[in-house]
Design an enzyme around this catalytic site. Structure first.
Site, PDB file in Angstrom:
ATOM      1  N   HIS A 188      26.596  38.813 -53.452  1.00  0.00           N
ATOM      2  CA  HIS A 188      27.004  37.845 -52.436  1.00  0.00           C
ATOM      3  C   HIS A 188      28.361  38.292 -51.932  1.00  0.00           C
ATOM      4  CE1 HIS A 188      28.808  34.068 -51.050  1.00  0.00           C
ATOM      5  NE2 HIS A 188      27.587  33.617 -50.875  1.00  0.00           N
ATOM      6  N   ARG A 229      24.688  37.754 -47.268  1.00  0.00           N
ATOM      7  CA  ARG A 229      23.640  38.393 -48.076  1.00  0.00           C
ATOM      8  C   ARG A 229      22.546  38.833 -47.120  1.00  0.00           C
ATOM      9  NH1 ARG A 229      21.095  34.394 -52.254  1.00  0.00           N
ATOM     10  NH2 ARG A 229      21.646  32.678 -50.870  1.00  0.00           N
ATOM     11  N   LYS A 283      20.273  36.666 -44.232  1.00  0.00           N
ATOM     12  CA  LYS A 283      20.909  35.364 -43.990  1.00  0.00           C
ATOM     13  C   LYS A 283      21.589  35.382 -42.628  1.00  0.00           C
ATOM     14  CE  LYS A 283      20.219  33.021 -47.807  1.00  0.00           C
ATOM     15  NZ  LYS A 283      20.053  31.563 -47.932  1.00  0.00           N
ATOM     16  N   ASP A 298      28.058  34.093 -40.426  1.00  0.00           N
ATOM     17  CA  ASP A 298      28.957  32.941 -40.637  1.00  0.00           C
ATOM     18  C   ASP A 298      30.372  33.488 -40.586  1.00  0.00           C
ATOM     19  OD1 ASP A 298      30.675  31.051 -41.968  1.00  0.00           O
ATOM     20  OD2 ASP A 298      28.997  30.236 -43.080  1.00  0.00           O
ATOM     21  N   CYS A 322      33.120  32.747 -42.031  1.00  0.00           N
ATOM     22  CA  CYS A 322      33.903  32.975 -43.259  1.00  0.00           C
ATOM     23  C   CYS A 322      33.613  34.347 -43.853  1.00  0.00           C
ATOM     24  CB  CYS A 322      33.726  31.861 -44.291  1.00  0.00           C
ATOM     25  SG  CYS A 322      32.060  31.619 -44.910  1.00  0.00           S
ATOM     26  N   TYR A 323      32.420  34.874 -43.575  1.00  0.00           N
ATOM     27  CA  TYR A 323      32.130  36.215 -44.071  1.00  0.00           C
ATOM     28  C   TYR A 323      32.921  37.271 -43.302  1.00  0.00           C
ATOM     29  CZ  TYR A 323      28.690  33.867 -46.805  1.00  0.00           C
ATOM     30  OH  TYR A 323      28.093  33.010 -47.689  1.00  0.00           O
ATOM     31  N   ASP A 379      31.652  27.738 -38.155  1.00  0.00           N
ATOM     32  CA  ASP A 379      30.940  28.783 -38.894  1.00  0.00           C
ATOM     33  C   ASP A 379      30.066  29.627 -37.970  1.00  0.00           C
ATOM     34  OD1 ASP A 379      27.968  27.155 -40.227  1.00  0.00           O
ATOM     35  OD2 ASP A 379      29.221  26.551 -38.527  1.00  0.00           O
ATOM     36  N   ASP A 402      36.236  23.611 -38.213  1.00  0.00           N
ATOM     37  CA  ASP A 402      36.948  23.057 -39.364  1.00  0.00           C
ATOM     38  C   ASP A 402      38.050  24.004 -39.789  1.00  0.00           C
ATOM     39  OD1 ASP A 402      34.028  24.084 -40.986  1.00  0.00           O
ATOM     40  OD2 ASP A 402      35.977  24.980 -41.459  1.00  0.00           O
ATOM     41  N   HIS A 407      36.992  27.509 -41.656  1.00  0.00           N
ATOM     42  CA  HIS A 407      36.518  28.594 -40.800  1.00  0.00           C
ATOM     43  C   HIS A 407      37.589  29.037 -39.812  1.00  0.00           C
ATOM     44  CE1 HIS A 407      32.628  27.190 -42.434  1.00  0.00           C
ATOM     45  NE2 HIS A 407      32.384  28.478 -42.442  1.00  0.00           N
TER      46      HIS A 407
END
Lengths: 303, 323
Positions: free
Chosen positions: B188, B230, B233, B236, B238-239, B278, B285, B288
């Site tokens: 992850h 991953r 998926k 996003d 945050c990745y 995201d 938020d 993010h």
């Protein structure tokens, strides 16, 4: 916050939402303040546990309430008879399960379950723990919290790794695009064949066939290709070169049907590299990759 | 400003001032709302995300009364030496790290009960080198990172067994070269950052195959230019941090398409309210917003302060205490 769509709301709707949030806060704080009072007074009773449950249901990420719950459990439950303990553990695990169903990705929820099982192991039913995992993975086959918990249960209850291997096969047959299941195979095979290197090579060959079915069915899905790469890396012994050549042949065949397949091109290039072929032999795969997958061109150029 | 057009929306480039306003607004507590109480337990982390975003935008000075923030965070340190996520809350490594990071930004490090903290963190290391998040025993590579980063920031890394800490991390490496929560857990990107960050802080990245890992990380970039956590998926924001910082720590940042990622992060901005979400068109938020901004800094977007990929803090802030 994840996956919360921004929705245009009217000013009236927005104000209604704010009023609802205020009302929810008031009723939540009443429960919460009552619980905090009991925590301060170190009141460990069934009533407190029930109140704690209600508060956690509202805010399951508020970790100090889980901690208090465990303190209360350690103070109270050991005083019960075995029969009552069994009863209580069942109820606690049922409640935890209901929470997991609505918050399947909560670290705190899954850890609490593991903690209960650790501390009341004589009163737990390992079969139903595995069943819970099977159920949760039916909802979301990629839930790593659940896979982690399943691995833990399997180790604690001495579930045979071959039995877990069979489970991964069922998941893969349901859906080839199950990276989590392929990953689990990579974890189980070395375990199963730890003392049996020949057996491992046989298992690897069998999985090479399995993975071929997967990428022939869905050539764009990366799970099988990444697992395939690992299988090749694990291949050893006198038949290694023969195996790799036969893999190249199989992927080339698929490539002839899917000439723009990134994964086919990448896999053939990697396999030729592995056989230490000169760069001229695989350069045209790399050039193709740069065309079809320009985002990764810097990586391909360094191959 | 970077200008480009899409079918859906005319991009206005990066709207830093809107984000600054968004963050400053979020700093105002709305205790009458339920959402406040649902996140009250991680306030210290919320402060870290908001301030790191401001710091990266070179707007830290726009925040009022940093000494009040210092006072608040210091009051979250408990008798056992650890920090909770808010006043009076149980100690946990997650919030201990956030607390230290905030105190760096507000010049409050000297107020920490240092020996108490160090002793508490060291007590959480297990025999196998892993770290529990708190006395209840949950182990997770996130906690290895929190422990190692915390002690490194306080220059007390000698208090733990770093060899064993590294050993444990290495045991969490998987068939694909990346890392999971614990040994045997699926790879992850978030957990991978925690492991790589730990190895980088301890100067041990040479112990892993960075080519394999770098490739897996670069494959997190999907068609729309964003990064996922991953395989298979969705992307996003945050990745953008977890993957990018990992790539930076192993010198493979160039293995992704930077411009496409920059464009994608820009699309995740909320041009009305400010903040970053995201995914495009979702609610923004603080979390993010922080990682979108630190990600853009790593990608070299102009006008941003440089962020250190090991610590997710600006180099300016780290320099305050000589790091």
């Amino acid at each position: 916050m994840h996956n919360v769509r921004k929705v245009k709301t009217s000013e009236q709707k927005r104000l209604e939402q704010i009023e609802a949030s205020k009302a929810k806060a008031i009723s939540y704080l009443e429960m919460r303040d009552s619980l905090i009072q009991k925590i301060t007074e170190l009141e460990y009773s069934e009533d407190t546990l029930l109140l704690c449950q209600k508060v956690i249901n509202q805010t399951p990420e508020t970790y100090p309430f889980w901690n208090f719950r465990r303190d209360a459990i350690l103070a109270l439950i050991p005083t019960y008879t075995d029969e009552d303990k069994l009863d209580w553990v069942k109820k606690e695990l049922n409640w935890n399960k209901s929470l997991i169903m609505v918050r399947p990705k909560s670290y705190w929820c899954w850890f609490h379950r593991q903690w209960i099982v650790d501390n009341f192991v004589e009163f737990c039913d390992w079969d139903s723990e595995i069943q819970l995992c099977t159920l949760a993975l039916d909802y979301d086959h990629r839930n790593f919290h659940c896979w982690n918990y399943r691995r833990y249960v399997a180790i604690q209850s001495n579930v045979l790794p071959v039995s877990e291997l069979a489970f991964t096969l069922r998941k893969i047959e349901q859906n080839f695009s199950n990276y989590s299941a392929w990953h689990q195979r990579s974890y189980l095979l070395p375990k199963i064949y730890k003392e049996d290197p020949e057996g491992l090579q046989t298992a690897i060959k069998e999985d090479l066939d399995l993975v071929k079915q997967a990428f022939y069915t869905e050539p764009d899905d990366q799970s099988a290709w990444i697992y395939h790469r690992w299988l090749i890396g694990m291949t050893s012994g006198p038949n290694r070169e023969k195996t790799i050549l036969s893999e190249i042949e199989a992927v080339e065949e698929l490539l002839s049907m899917e000439p723009d397949s990134k994964w086919c091109n990448l896999t053939v290039a990697n396999l030729l590299k592995l056989l230490k072929k000169p760069r001229e032999e695989y350069i045209h795969y790399i050039e193709k990759l740069i065309l079809i997958d320009p985002m990764h061109k810097n990586y391909y150029q360094e191959m | 400003k970077i200008m480009s057009e899409t079918e859906d929306q005319q991009l206005e480039g990066f709207v830093g001032d809107l984000h600054r306003d968004f963050i400053l607004k979020k700093a105002i507590e709305k205790k009458e709302r339920f959402e406040y109480w649902a996140t009250q337990h991680m306030r210290v982390s919320g402060i870290y995300w908001g301030m790191t975003a401001l710091d990266t935008l070179n707007h830290l000075s726009d925040m009022e009364d940093l000494s009040k923030v210092a006072q608040f965070v210091l009051s979250c340190q408990n008798e056992d030496g650890g920090f909770g996520g808010n006043v009076g809350l149980d100690s946990h490594l997650l919030y201990t790290l956030s607390a230290i990071q905030v105190l760096y930004m507000v010049d409050g490090v000297d107020g920490i009960n240092l020996d108490g903290l160090v002793e508490w963190v060291a007590s959480l290391q297990n025999d196998d080198g892993s770290f529990s998040g708190d006395k209840w025993g949950e182990t997770d590579t996130r906690f290895s990172y929190c422990a190692v980063s915390s002690l490194s920031l306080l220059k007390r890394i000698d208090a733990i067994n770093t060899e064993k800490a590294i050993d444990f991390i290495l045991r969490c490496q998987n068939f694909d070269g990346a890392f999971g929560v614990n040994p045997g857990a699926e790879s992850h990107a978030g957990q991978t950052f925690c492991c790589i960050g730990t190895l980088a802080i301890l100067d041990a990245t040479d112990q892993i195959d960075v080519d394999n890992l770098g490739w897996w990380l670069s494959e997190r970039q999907v068609n729309d230019g964003g990064l996922n956590g991953r395989p298979e998926k969705l992307a996003d924001v945050c990745y953008s941090w977890w993957v990018l910082s990992s790539l930076a720590c192993i010198g493979k940042l160039h293995w992704i398409d930077k411009q496409k990622l920059i464009d994608w992060i820009h699309k995740c901005q909320d041009y009305e309210t400010g903040g970053i979400s995201d995914k495009p068109q979702n609610v923004s938020d603080i979390y993010h917003t922080c990682f979108g901004i630190t990600g853009l800094s790593l990608l070299g977007e102009e006008g941003f302060a440089q962020v250190n990929p090991k610590y997710c803090m600006t180099n300016n802030t780290l320099a305050k205490y000589g790091l």
